[in-house]
Design an enzyme around this catalytic site. Structure first.
Site, PDB file in Angstrom:
ATOM      1  N   GLU A   1      25.874  61.196   1.292  1.00 57.65           N
ATOM      2  CA  GLU A   1      25.538  60.517   2.536  1.00 57.65           C
ATOM      3  C   GLU A   1      24.027  60.232   2.524  1.00 57.65           C
ATOM      4  O   GLU A   1      23.261  61.127   2.154  1.00 57.65           O
ATOM      5  CB  GLU A   1      25.876  61.371   3.757  1.00 57.65           C
ATOM      6  CG  GLU A   1      25.735  60.577   5.051  1.00 57.65           C
ATOM      7  CD  GLU A   1      26.156  61.376   6.297  1.00 57.65           C
ATOM      8  OE1 GLU A   1      26.465  62.570   6.180  1.00 57.65           O
ATOM      9  OE2 GLU A   1      26.158  60.770   7.366  1.00 57.65           O
TER      10      GLU A   1
ATOM     11  N   ALA B   1      22.913  70.460   6.055  1.00 58.75           N
ATOM     12  CA  ALA B   1      24.158  70.666   5.336  1.00 58.75           C
ATOM     13  C   ALA B   1      24.948  69.370   5.335  1.00 58.75           C
ATOM     14  O   ALA B   1      24.586  68.425   6.035  1.00 58.75           O
ATOM     15  CB  ALA B   1      24.992  71.764   5.992  1.00 58.75           C
ATOM     16  N   MET B   2      26.039  69.350   4.561  1.00 60.93           N
ATOM     17  CA  MET B   2      26.817  68.119   4.409  1.00 60.93           C
ATOM     18  C   MET B   2      28.304  68.417   4.408  1.00 60.93           C
ATOM     19  O   MET B   2      28.762  69.309   3.722  1.00 60.93           O
ATOM     20  CB  MET B   2      26.384  67.431   3.108  1.00 60.93           C
ATOM     21  CG  MET B   2      27.099  66.128   2.838  1.00 60.93           C
ATOM     22  SD  MET B   2      26.734  64.908   4.135  1.00 60.93           S
ATOM     23  CE  MET B   2      28.277  64.010   4.158  1.00 60.93           C
TER      24      MET B   2
ATOM     25  N   ASN C   1      31.073  67.125   3.210  1.00 54.53           N
ATOM     26  CA  ASN C   1      32.012  66.598   2.213  1.00 54.53           C
ATOM     27  C   ASN C   1      33.401  67.229   2.364  1.00 54.53           C
ATOM     28  O   ASN C   1      33.514  68.436   2.531  1.00 54.53           O
ATOM     29  CB  ASN C   1      31.493  66.921   0.804  1.00 54.53           C
ATOM     30  CG  ASN C   1      30.002  66.724   0.684  1.00 54.53           C
ATOM     31  OD1 ASN C   1      29.509  65.621   0.850  1.00 54.53           O
ATOM     32  ND2 ASN C   1      29.274  67.811   0.440  1.00 54.53           N
TER      33      ASN C   1
ATOM     34  N   HIS D   1      29.265  73.074  12.812  1.00 56.01           N
ATOM     35  CA  HIS D   1      29.050  71.626  12.806  1.00 56.01           C
ATOM     36  C   HIS D   1      29.747  70.977  11.603  1.00 56.01           C
ATOM     37  O   HIS D   1      30.518  70.031  11.764  1.00 56.01           O
ATOM     38  CB  HIS D   1      27.538  71.349  12.782  1.00 56.01           C
ATOM     39  CG  HIS D   1      27.178  69.897  12.759  1.00 56.01           C
ATOM     40  ND1 HIS D   1      26.848  69.194  13.900  1.00 56.01           N
ATOM     41  CD2 HIS D   1      27.092  69.008  11.745  1.00 56.01           C
ATOM     42  CE1 HIS D   1      26.574  67.946  13.581  1.00 56.01           C
ATOM     43  NE2 HIS D   1      26.716  67.802  12.268  1.00 56.01           N
ATOM     44  N   GLU D   2      29.474  71.482  10.429  1.00 56.39           N
ATOM     45  CA  GLU D   2      30.050  70.858   9.225  1.00 56.39           C
ATOM     46  C   GLU D   2      31.560  71.020   9.216  1.00 56.39           C
ATOM     47  O   GLU D   2      32.287  70.100   8.851  1.00 56.39           O
ATOM     48  CB  GLU D   2      29.437  71.445   7.951  1.00 56.39           C
ATOM     49  CG  GLU D   2      27.912  71.379   7.867  1.00 56.39           C
ATOM     50  CD  GLU D   2      27.306  70.026   8.195  1.00 56.39           C
ATOM     51  OE1 GLU D   2      27.954  68.991   7.944  1.00 56.39           O
ATOM     52  OE2 GLU D   2      26.168  69.996   8.717  1.00 56.39           O
TER      53      GLU D   2
ATOM     54  N   HIS E   1      33.211  68.532  11.510  1.00 56.37           N
ATOM     55  CA  HIS E   1      33.235  67.173  10.961  1.00 56.37           C
ATOM     56  C   HIS E   1      34.566  66.861  10.277  1.00 56.37           C
ATOM     57  O   HIS E   1      34.910  65.690  10.101  1.00 56.37           O
ATOM     58  CB  HIS E   1      32.121  66.994   9.923  1.00 56.37           C
ATOM     59  CG  HIS E   1      30.830  66.444  10.457  1.00 56.37           C
ATOM     60  ND1 HIS E   1      30.775  65.377  11.325  1.00 56.37           N
ATOM     61  CD2 HIS E   1      29.528  66.789  10.213  1.00 56.37           C
ATOM     62  CE1 HIS E   1      29.492  65.097  11.596  1.00 56.37           C
ATOM     63  NE2 HIS E   1      28.720  65.945  10.937  1.00 56.37           N
TER      64      HIS E   1
ATOM     65  N   GLU F   1      28.175  62.050  14.556  1.00 54.98           N
ATOM     66  CA  GLU F   1      27.126  63.066  14.721  1.00 54.98           C
ATOM     67  C   GLU F   1      26.964  63.522  16.175  1.00 54.98           C
ATOM     68  O   GLU F   1      26.897  64.714  16.447  1.00 54.98           O
ATOM     69  CB  GLU F   1      25.799  62.567  14.145  1.00 54.98           C
ATOM     70  CG  GLU F   1      25.827  62.350  12.626  1.00 54.98           C
ATOM     71  CD  GLU F   1      26.244  63.565  11.822  1.00 54.98           C
ATOM     72  OE1 GLU F   1      26.304  64.680  12.383  1.00 54.98           O
ATOM     73  OE2 GLU F   1      26.536  63.410  10.615  1.00 54.98           O
TER      74      GLU F   1
HETATM   75  N1  TRP Z   1      26.051  64.480   7.749  1.00 53.37           N
HETATM   76  C1  TRP Z   1      25.130  65.582   7.658  1.00 53.37           C
HETATM   77  C2  TRP Z   1      25.299  66.367   8.951  1.00 53.37           C
HETATM   78  O1  TRP Z   1      26.193  67.065   9.144  1.00 53.37           O
HETATM   79  C3  TRP Z   1      23.708  65.123   7.532  1.00 53.37           C
HETATM   80  C4  TRP Z   1      23.169  64.997   6.152  1.00 53.37           C
HETATM   81  C5  TRP Z   1      23.180  65.927   5.208  1.00 53.37           C
HETATM   82  C6  TRP Z   1      22.450  63.920   5.602  1.00 53.37           C
HETATM   83  N2  TRP Z   1      22.504  65.486   4.100  1.00 53.37           N
HETATM   84  C7  TRP Z   1      22.059  64.268   4.328  1.00 53.37           C
HETATM   85  C8  TRP Z   1      22.096  62.686   6.064  1.00 53.37           C
HETATM   86  C9  TRP Z   1      21.312  63.423   3.519  1.00 53.37           C
HETATM   87  C10 TRP Z   1      21.369  61.835   5.277  1.00 53.37           C
HETATM   88  C11 TRP Z   1      20.970  62.199   4.007  1.00 53.37           C
HETATM   89  O2  TRP Z   1      24.646  66.243   9.911  1.00 53.37           O
HETATM   90 ZN    ZN Z   2      26.656  66.107  11.225  1.00 48.48          ZN
END
Ligand code: TRP
Ligand code: ZN
Length: 878
Positions: free
Chosen positions: A127, A269-270, A272, A304-305, A308, A327
């Site tokens: 992302e 964090a992300m 995925n 949060h993650e 998602h 978000e």
């Molecule tokens: N989507 C992620 C969140 O939960 C945000 C995020 C993580 C992100 N890494 C990133 C956005 C790198 C842009 C670039 O909020």
């Molecule tokens: Zn988020």
């Protein structure tokens, strides 16, 4: 890569993709500098797209090795490939397969976007537009595909091989030291949710039984030796999974859920699909390395993650303008989760503090943008507190306006209607219009109009008629590109209190019966007057209760009214707000007249301290006086940080002196007993004790020094230890330097703890700090390539040390400028975000404004700026 300045992307230009990619088969052969990626894409024309368009795939710094169309190798004349684009003009009419081979250098990827290395591990961040750094693709969120991923690596380098979805098979590669793993994610997803991890990692395992009885295997992967620090994150994950079932009816949908913690990560964090990747700051915690704030942060980000998975993954965004769709909604959900896990009132206060600290200044300055922007240059710069936190406030207002039941039914409808799709804000709102029967057209303006509305109120009491006329008006200041603002729909929670603190019935012909019954006034026009009847004496107004809307309230209540609210309001948020308003009044009074009158505040706080046992965390919040950043924001123009700092310190000292014996008693009585537990009640007691230490030290430096030194030496947890160190940092002298040295000796090598050590030093409000920060930049544990280190030292200096950062000799600005330009070629996301520290520069007094403007112009004049940094610097100059 160095993007040339690209053309602006506009929401109004949205068109569906010309092609669909139904499935993606990826094959990775991991190597530190020569990773091979083979991508097999099942393509067909999208009926909604342009039927004669060529196939144009996104890339970014890609090296193409070869390409096959339906199994046939294409010759050089049959396609066009540059590092950032792949074009095929002769496209078959029938569905076709494209096989693309690329070679990547993960070790050389310092942007931390795409496939990169953190320590010895391989990981990805896709992302928003990182997938195009792995292979050529339609790298946009409305292209949903089913992914199968095969990963191959040396067994010794990467015994762990993870990707999205469920594990299918794994085994050795015959005749080599290599092995492979095959993963399949059955849920169609956009490319930004792709993830891969390979490495030698420790693991903590658990399981979760979903509401329908399916067993999900949970795993958190961390650096070897850190396994015990992942226990709290695992607990938070299981609580999140249960909560989403109970509160939103959302069940997890894969057989496994994996989390990986890495130490090099651009954001928190992300999410995925099935493989969340985390900044290790939001996973690792132990009582002696993490503070209560860290535990709360981990709980919130894990939730949060995880949340998602439904709000972001099962339903994703049609385009990046809709970022707040996932978000804002997911922040709202994690805030509600934390409120349920902890204290709702304290959570609300913390969330509003955060909003005012970051989002209000953003919304009042040159970087202001709507929650759903309509134009961007660089999407990475729109992961902002406006999109996230103001986005969450909009959801909260929606729930307040339509009520909990309609809100829940609207959410159910949203999941029912849009599961498996890439949706828009209009899609989302349509579900709540349907569930509530309410027209949300006017409400939707919150998404497109930037700026913080100012609500002005005044009241007039008529004792003969026993009426109270409340006049409300709203006005939103202009923001870049939006000079004319319309009134928005503002839910204003209201109560009136009588002489003895009793709540008065709301009786009026000027408000709807439902408004009166709920104590919720809807201000949707520029002005509104409500005359309340049967009011026996001049009432005290409690408005914007619970912070019912993200607005600024311009109100001039008498100090006695604030003191009364602080004592008797049954809305804990507004009780806290009264304490802050009284403190602001004392500080700004001092700035205007030179004299400090804090008697009212002191007496009100004294009463609170007497009842501290009832809710220590809430009392701690009331005792936490406004920061320099709060003061600068409230002042709004001609900000001189030195003056604000002096007045703030004077108030702290005065409160510390006048409440000395009460604070003393609290500090002694709330001393830590028994083993550390991170729960909210224990954390609240520590928070109260530590804020009393801080005030005591402000009132009596000698006493503070000895109490803080003792607490520093004997603290049984990081919360108390760091609070003592923070107090010593303010007091200065030998005791401070000794404590910093001891702290370092004890935690050397423990990066997340050393970050705290960097930050506290960067925030010392003394002239020597700038040199100190420059010195720390050469420390062996500092690194310009690690975002956490840069944020801990430079971010803390620029955002958390107003007097030194804004020093009149320009040294603070020079430091930031130099770091930003040094980081930019390595990591544009980090440099751009660092520069956002200047987002409020126009509110400074003129000498500082001139100094900053010169630095911004210097930055913009550089040739090889990243698109990210150029966008921020240009917009900041406005
Ligand atoms: N989507 C992620 C969140 O939960 C945000 C995020 C993580 C992100 N890494 C990133 C956005 C790198 C842009 C670039 O909020
Ligand atoms: Zn988020």
């Amino acid at each position: 890569m160095r993007h040339p300045s690209t053309a602006a992307i506009r929401l109004a230009d949205y068109r569906p993709a010309d092609f669909a990619i139904d499935s993606v088969e990826l094959d990775f052969s991991l190597h530190p500098t020569k990773t091979r990626v083979s991508a097999r894409l099942a393509l067909r024309r999208n009926p909604a797209g342009d039927s004669s368009a060529p196939l144009v795939l996104d890339g970014d710094e890609l090296m193409l090795l070869g390409v096959k169309l339906d199994g046939r190798t294409l010759g050089p004349g049959e396609y066009e490939a540059t590092p950032d684009r792949f074009t095929l003009t002769n496209v078959p009419d029938a569905p076709f397969t494209l096989e693309i081979d690329t070679e990547l250098n993960p070790s050389g990827n310092t942007q931390l976007s795409g496939l990169y290395r953190s320590g010895s591990a391989y990981c990805t961040q896709c992302e928003a537009e990182g997938f195009r750094r792995i292979t050529y693709f339609l790298d946009r969120p409305d292209v949903l595909s089913v992914y199968t991923t095969r990963i191959e690596a040396e067994k010794s380098d990467a015994p762990i091989l993870l990707s999205n979805g469920n594990p299918v098979e794994h085994g050795d590669v015959a005749g080599s030291n290599r092995h492979y793993a095959l993963w399949r994610d059955p849920f169609p997803k956009p490319s930004y949710l792709f993830a891969l991890v390979g490495g030698d990692l420790g693991v903590v395992r658990d399981e979760f039984t979903t509401m329908s009885g399916r067993v999900v295997e949970l795993a958190i992967y961390v650096e070897h030796g850190k396994e015990s620090r992942a226990a709290y994150a695992m607990d938070a994950l299981k609580r999140s999974m249960r909560w989403d079932e109970e509160k939103f009816g959302r069940e997890y949908d894969l057989d496994v859920f994996n989390i990986v913690a890495v130490s090099d990560f651009n954001m928190g964090a992300m999410e995925n699909k099935g493989l969340n990747i985390f900044n290790d700051k939001y996973v690792l915690a132990s009582p002696d390395t993490a503070t209560d704030g860290d535990y709360a942060g981990i709980e919130g980000v894990i939730a949060h993650e995880y949340f998602h998975n439904w709000t972001g993954n099962r339903i994703t965004c049609r385009d990046w303008f809709q970022l707040c769709l996932k978000e804002g909604l997911t922040v709202f959900r994690d805030q509600e989760f934390s409120a349920d896990m902890r204290s709702r009132a304290v959570e609300r206060i913390g969330d509003v503090r955060g909003l005012r600290l970051a989002q209000f200044p953003e919304d009042a300055g040159p970087l202001a943008h709507p929650v759903r922007p309509d134009v961007y240059q660089e999407i990475n710069n729109f992961y902002t507190s406006t999109v996230y936190e103001k986005g969450a406030e909009i959801i909260r207002m929606l729930r307040t306006l339509i009520g909990e039941d309609n809100f829940r039914r609207g959410m159910d409808l949203y999941f029912e209607r849009f599961d498996g799709t890439a949706a828009t804000i209009e899609d989302f709102l349509s579900c709540f219009a349907a569930s509530s029967g309410r027209d949300l057209t006017h409400f939707a303006l919150w998404y497109s109009q930037a700026g913080t509305p100012v609500v002005t109120t005044s009241g007039e009491y008529d004792s003969a008629a026993q009426t109270f006329a409340l006049k409300l008006s709203q006005q939103t200041p202009p923001t870049p590109g939006q000079s004319d603002k319309k009134p928005v729909v503002i839910p204003l929670a209201l109560a009136l209190f009588g002489e003895n603190g009793q709540k008065l019935d709301l009786v009026s012909e000027d408000a709807a019966p439902t408004e009166l019954a709920r104590g919720l006034i809807e201000l949707d026009s520029a002005e509104r007057v409500i005359r309340f009847r049967e009011i026996p004496s001049r009432p005290v107004v409690s408005l914007l209760r619970g912070f019912s809307a993200p607005v600024r309230l311009e109100q001039a209540p008498a100090s006695e009214d604030l003191e009364r609210l602080l004592a008797c309001d049954d809305d804990p948020f507004n009780r806290w707000q009264a304490s802050q308003s009284l403190a602001l009044r004392a500080i700004f009074g001092r700035l205007e007249t030179g004299a400090l009158d804090a008697r009212g505040l002191s007496e009100a706080l004294r009463l609170l301290l007497a009842k501290a046992e009832d809710d220590p965390a809430l009392v701690a919040q009331a005792l936490s006086l406004p920061s320099d950043i709060d003061l600068a924001r409230e002042k709004g123009r001609d900000v001189d940080p030195d003056q604000l700092f002096e007045a703030r310190m004077a108030l702290r000292a005065e409160i510390g002196r006048s409440l000395g014996s009460e604070l003393d008693a609290i500090h002694a009585r709330f001393s830590a007993a028994g083993a550390f537990t991170p729960d909210a009640a224990s954390a609240g007691r520590r928070a109260l004790r530590n804020v009393t230490l801080d005030l005591l030290a402000a009132g009596d430096a000698e006493k503070g020094r000895s109490l803080a030194t003792a607490q520093f030496e004997t603290a049984g947890n990081m919360t108390d230890k760091l609070a003592a160190l923070a107090t010593l940092a303010l007091l200065g002298g030998h005791a401070r330097e000794e404590a910093f040295a001891k702290f370092y000796a004890q935690y050397a090598g423990d990066a997340l703890v050393i970050d705290k050590w960097f930050s506290l030093q960067a925030m010392i409000p003394e002239a020597a700090t700038t040199q100190r920060v420059l010195g720390l930049m050469t420390h062996r544990e500092f690194s310009m390539s690690n975002p956490n280190r840069v944020r801990a030292l430079i971010g803390a200096f620029a955002n958390g040390n107003l007097t030194r950062f804004h020093a009149l000799d320009g040294s603070g600005y020079d430091l930031l400028t130099a770091v930003v330009l040094e980081v930019d070629p390595k990591n544009p996301q980090v440099s751009a975000r660092l520069l956002s520290a200047l987002r409020s520069w126009r509110t400074m007094e003129s000498r500082r404004r001139d100094l900053i403007e010169a630095r911004l112009k210097h930055i913009v004049a550089q040739e090889n700026l990243s698109a990210d940094l150029r966008d921020i610097a240009t917009r900041a100059l406005g």
